[in-house]
Motif scaffolding. Structure first.
Motif, PDB file in Angstrom:
ATOM      1  N   ARG A   1      52.104 -14.901  42.484  1.00 29.50           N
ATOM      2  CA  ARG A   1      51.819 -15.433  41.156  1.00 29.50           C
ATOM      3  C   ARG A   1      51.023 -14.430  40.334  1.00 29.50           C
ATOM      4  O   ARG A   1      51.280 -14.230  39.148  1.00 29.50           O
ATOM      5  CB  ARG A   1      51.039 -16.742  41.281  1.00 29.50           C
ATOM      6  CG  ARG A   1      51.885 -17.956  40.936  1.00 29.50           C
ATOM      7  CD  ARG A   1      51.092 -19.230  41.007  1.00 29.50           C
ATOM      8  NE  ARG A   1      50.809 -19.593  42.375  1.00 29.50           N
ATOM      9  CZ  ARG A   1      49.648 -20.134  42.772  1.00 29.50           C
ATOM     10  NH1 ARG A   1      48.690 -20.339  41.909  1.00 29.50           N
ATOM     11  NH2 ARG A   1      49.452 -20.449  44.034  1.00 29.50           N
ATOM     12  N   GLY A   2      50.060 -13.798  41.002  1.00 28.92           N
ATOM     13  CA  GLY A   2      49.246 -12.813  40.299  1.00 28.92           C
ATOM     14  C   GLY A   2      50.078 -11.651  39.792  1.00 28.92           C
ATOM     15  O   GLY A   2      49.908 -11.171  38.668  1.00 28.92           O
ATOM     16  N   ILE A   3      51.002 -11.219  40.632  1.00 29.02           N
ATOM     17  CA  ILE A   3      51.872 -10.122  40.215  1.00 29.02           C
ATOM     18  C   ILE A   3      52.713 -10.540  39.029  1.00 29.02           C
ATOM     19  O   ILE A   3      52.919  -9.769  38.091  1.00 29.02           O
ATOM     20  CB  ILE A   3      52.772  -9.685  41.392  1.00 29.02           C
ATOM     21  CG1 ILE A   3      51.933  -8.974  42.458  1.00 29.02           C
ATOM     22  CG2 ILE A   3      53.866  -8.770  40.909  1.00 29.02           C
ATOM     23  CD1 ILE A   3      52.732  -8.602  43.667  1.00 29.02           C
ATOM     24  N   GLY A   4      53.187 -11.781  39.086  1.00 25.75           N
ATOM     25  CA  GLY A   4      53.993 -12.267  37.973  1.00 25.75           C
ATOM     26  C   GLY A   4      53.257 -12.228  36.654  1.00 25.75           C
ATOM     27  O   GLY A   4      53.851 -12.042  35.594  1.00 25.75           O
ATOM     28  N   ARG A   5      51.932 -12.354  36.740  1.00 23.69           N
ATOM     29  CA  ARG A   5      51.161 -12.345  35.503  1.00 23.69           C
ATOM     30  C   ARG A   5      50.969 -10.937  34.956  1.00 23.69           C
ATOM     31  O   ARG A   5      50.600 -10.772  33.804  1.00 23.69           O
ATOM     32  CB  ARG A   5      49.792 -12.992  35.751  1.00 23.69           C
ATOM     33  CG  ARG A   5      49.760 -14.464  35.335  1.00 23.69           C
ATOM     34  CD  ARG A   5      48.406 -15.081  35.541  1.00 23.69           C
ATOM     35  NE  ARG A   5      48.300 -15.650  36.882  1.00 23.69           N
ATOM     36  CZ  ARG A   5      47.227 -15.512  37.651  1.00 23.69           C
ATOM     37  NH1 ARG A   5      46.209 -14.832  37.227  1.00 23.69           N
ATOM     38  NH2 ARG A   5      47.201 -16.062  38.847  1.00 23.69           N
ATOM     39  N   GLN A   6      51.180  -9.935  35.804  1.00 20.24           N
ATOM     40  CA  GLN A   6      50.977  -8.570  35.320  1.00 20.24           C
ATOM     41  C   GLN A   6      52.244  -7.754  35.551  1.00 20.24           C
ATOM     42  O   GLN A   6      52.284  -6.911  36.446  1.00 20.24           O
ATOM     43  CB  GLN A   6      49.824  -7.917  36.070  1.00 20.24           C
ATOM     44  CG  GLN A   6      48.478  -8.476  35.672  1.00 20.24           C
ATOM     45  CD  GLN A   6      47.379  -7.656  36.323  1.00 20.24           C
ATOM     46  OE1 GLN A   6      47.358  -7.527  37.538  1.00 20.24           O
ATOM     47  NE2 GLN A   6      46.500  -7.112  35.527  1.00 20.24           N
ATOM     48  N   PRO A   7      53.258  -7.990  34.780  1.00 19.72           N
ATOM     49  CA  PRO A   7      54.548  -7.361  35.045  1.00 19.72           C
ATOM     50  C   PRO A   7      54.509  -5.842  34.961  1.00 19.72           C
ATOM     51  O   PRO A   7      55.212  -5.163  35.698  1.00 19.72           O
ATOM     52  CB  PRO A   7      55.474  -7.970  33.983  1.00 19.72           C
ATOM     53  CG  PRO A   7      54.580  -8.505  32.937  1.00 19.72           C
ATOM     54  CD  PRO A   7      53.299  -8.854  33.582  1.00 19.72           C
ATOM     55  N   GLY A   8      53.655  -5.302  34.081  1.00 15.09           N
ATOM     56  CA  GLY A   8      53.608  -3.850  33.953  1.00 15.09           C
ATOM     57  C   GLY A   8      53.186  -3.194  35.256  1.00 15.09           C
ATOM     58  O   GLY A   8      53.832  -2.279  35.759  1.00 15.09           O
ATOM     59  N   PHE A   9      52.129  -3.710  35.815  1.00 17.27           N
ATOM     60  CA  PHE A   9      51.629  -3.170  37.073  1.00 17.27           C
ATOM     61  C   PHE A   9      52.660  -3.334  38.172  1.00 17.27           C
ATOM     62  O   PHE A   9      52.903  -2.422  38.972  1.00 17.27           O
ATOM     63  CB  PHE A   9      50.336  -3.890  37.444  1.00 17.27           C
ATOM     64  CG  PHE A   9      49.841  -3.540  38.813  1.00 17.27           C
ATOM     65  CD1 PHE A   9      49.967  -4.449  39.852  1.00 17.27           C
ATOM     66  CD2 PHE A   9      49.272  -2.319  39.071  1.00 17.27           C
ATOM     67  CE1 PHE A   9      49.512  -4.135  41.116  1.00 17.27           C
ATOM     68  CE2 PHE A   9      48.809  -2.001  40.325  1.00 17.27           C
ATOM     69  CZ  PHE A   9      48.936  -2.910  41.353  1.00 17.27           C
ATOM     70  N   ALA A  10      53.246  -4.534  38.203  1.00 15.86           N
ATOM     71  CA  ALA A  10      54.255  -4.797  39.231  1.00 15.86           C
ATOM     72  C   ALA A  10      55.394  -3.795  39.125  1.00 15.86           C
ATOM     73  O   ALA A  10      55.870  -3.269  40.128  1.00 15.86           O
ATOM     74  CB  ALA A  10      54.777  -6.213  39.080  1.00 15.86           C
ATOM     75  N   THR A  11      55.852  -3.550  37.900  1.00 15.69           N
ATOM     76  CA  THR A  11      56.950  -2.592  37.717  1.00 15.69           C
ATOM     77  C   THR A  11      56.574  -1.212  38.221  1.00 15.69           C
ATOM     78  O   THR A  11      57.350  -0.566  38.935  1.00 15.69           O
ATOM     79  CB  THR A  11      57.317  -2.481  36.224  1.00 15.69           C
ATOM     80  OG1 THR A  11      57.344  -3.773  35.667  1.00 15.69           O
ATOM     81  CG2 THR A  11      58.651  -1.806  36.050  1.00 15.69           C
ATOM     82  N   ALA A  12      55.351  -0.780  37.868  1.00 18.31           N
ATOM     83  CA  ALA A  12      54.922   0.546  38.317  1.00 18.31           C
ATOM     84  C   ALA A  12      54.922   0.624  39.833  1.00 18.31           C
ATOM     85  O   ALA A  12      55.416   1.586  40.420  1.00 18.31           O
ATOM     86  CB  ALA A  12      53.538   0.852  37.758  1.00 18.31           C
TER      87      ALA A  12
END
Lengths: 298, 97
Positions: free
Chosen positions: A88-99
């Protein structure tokens, strides 16, 4: 097999969580009901009975927690909860997740690429029969690095005097331009090869033949052998082309044969092979020849 | 140990165990009813008791617990331990007089 029962317990608790929880609830409910009934039978009013029962029981939720603790799957369930929370946390920060994902993809991709190269170059055998017996000779060694180029004279020496080799072949890379009726002129990577070259690889032509020493000695040097790929691409895999003249660099070469499909050069992408004749005028030629030999079986 | 012993007599549901211990001990032990259930769970996890859903006389569904063979062995072992502790304590109490 007491521990097996315990294991089964844990698995059930993990995968049928809903059912397990419902059953626990029902069980505790039953207990409290029985307690209430007992008070009622002793003459206590229903409201009061319920109060007493719940009091004596000690918190129901707390008991449930304690039972869950005892189940022994807490660690795994907690881990799963953590994973869900993290997602869920990752979903909230898509930019970081993408990187992060891109970095991982890059790393994995690079690793895979390197491994495939290593795998095919080092780990898989060459697609020739008896490929362990094929060796590559070097004439000079400078600082521990072998120089794979031969001079013609050196090659001659090798052919005449080396006894541990069954067949010796060499090739010399050149460019040829093919022109012909109704087709585009094309620059082709080619090689001049000695007659023994094909024998080293055990490459018997699927159509026609390769050139032999006699061809060269009888002056029949305008002959060529092509790879399967070249034959398919340029002549549409037409078997009638064998024996016909093909024009390379303005000279008519007779197409002698076609090499089998699985034949690939160890290095280089030569598609056409013409005979290498050692003439007085090229004896002095310098580096550039690659020499591959097939060892005699002993 | 008391739970194991109670179940050694006959299979019973959670409330039954609690009541039986209270009766037989003449109210000396009142099993904190809430703590009975995690204890039961622990015994189950160790494989000393088994559980099954059954219907009571009053036609209600309840979870019944039974002692296993391993549970029986455990009961004996714990009983041994208990007897040893008791006699040791008694010996100390006697000499201290």
């Amino acid at each position: 097999m007491a521990w097996l029962d315990g294991l089964r317990e844990r698995l059930v608790a993990l995968f049928r969580k809903g059912k397990v929880e419902r059953e626990l609830d029902e069980e505790l409910r039953f207990h409290v009901e029985q307690e209430i009934q007992q008070h009622v039978r002793a003459g206590v009013g229903e409201q009061e009975a319920r109060r007493l029962a719940l009091r004596d029981f000690g918190g129901i939720e707390r008991t449930k927690e304690a039972v869950r603790d005892e189940r022994g799957v807490r660690m795994i369930q907690d881990a799963l909860t953590d994973v869900r929370y993290a997602l869920r946390g990752i979903g909230r920060q898509p930019g970081f997740a993408t990187a992060a994902v891109l970095t991982l993809a890059l790393g994995i991709g690079a690793n895979t690429a390197i491994f495939s190269v290593v795998s095919s170059v080092l780990l898989r055998p060459l697609p020739y029969p008896d490929s362990e017996r094929i060796v590559r000779g070097w004439a000079n060694e400078v600082d521990g690095i072998q120089d794979f180029s031969f001079r013609v004279v050196e090659y001659q020496v090798l052919v005449d005097q080396a006894e541990s080799f069954e067949t010796v072949g060499a090739d010399f890379a050149i460019d040829l331009t093919i022109t012909g009726a109704g087709m585009e002129p094309e620059r082709v990577l080619a090689a001049m090869a000695t007659p023994g070259y094909f024998d080293v690889f055990g490459a018997a032509p699927t159509i026609g033949r390769t050139f032999t020493r006699e061809d060269i000695e009888t002056g029949n040097q305008l002959v060529a052998v092509v790879t399967h790929g070249f034959w398919t691409r340029r002549f549409g895999a037409d078997p009638g082309v064998v024996g016909q003249p093909v024009t390379f660099n303005g000279n008519p070469f007779t197409l002698l044969g076609v090499l089998p499909e699985r034949f690939e050069l160890v290095e280089g992408d030569a598609e056409v092979f013409i005979p290498y004749a050692v003439e007085p005028w090229n004896v002095g030629w310098g580096e550039g020849h690659e020499c591959l030999d097939s060892q005699k079986g002993n | 140990m008391l739970v194991l012993k109670t179940l050694a007599l006959e299979p019973m549901h959670g409330w039954g165990v609690s009541e039986r211990i209270r009766q037989i001990s003449q109210d000396v032990f009142q099993v904190n009813q809430g703590s009975l259930y995690p204890a039961l769970q622990r015994l189950k996890r160790k494989g000393w008791i088994r559980s099954r859903w059954r219907v009571t006389e009053s036609n209600r569904r309840a979870r019944y617990y039974t002692l296993t063979a391993a549970g029986r062995r455990q009961l004996d072992a714990e009983r041994c331990e208990w007897e040893r502790s008791v006699s040791a304590v008694n010996r100390i109490l006697q000499t201290a007089q």
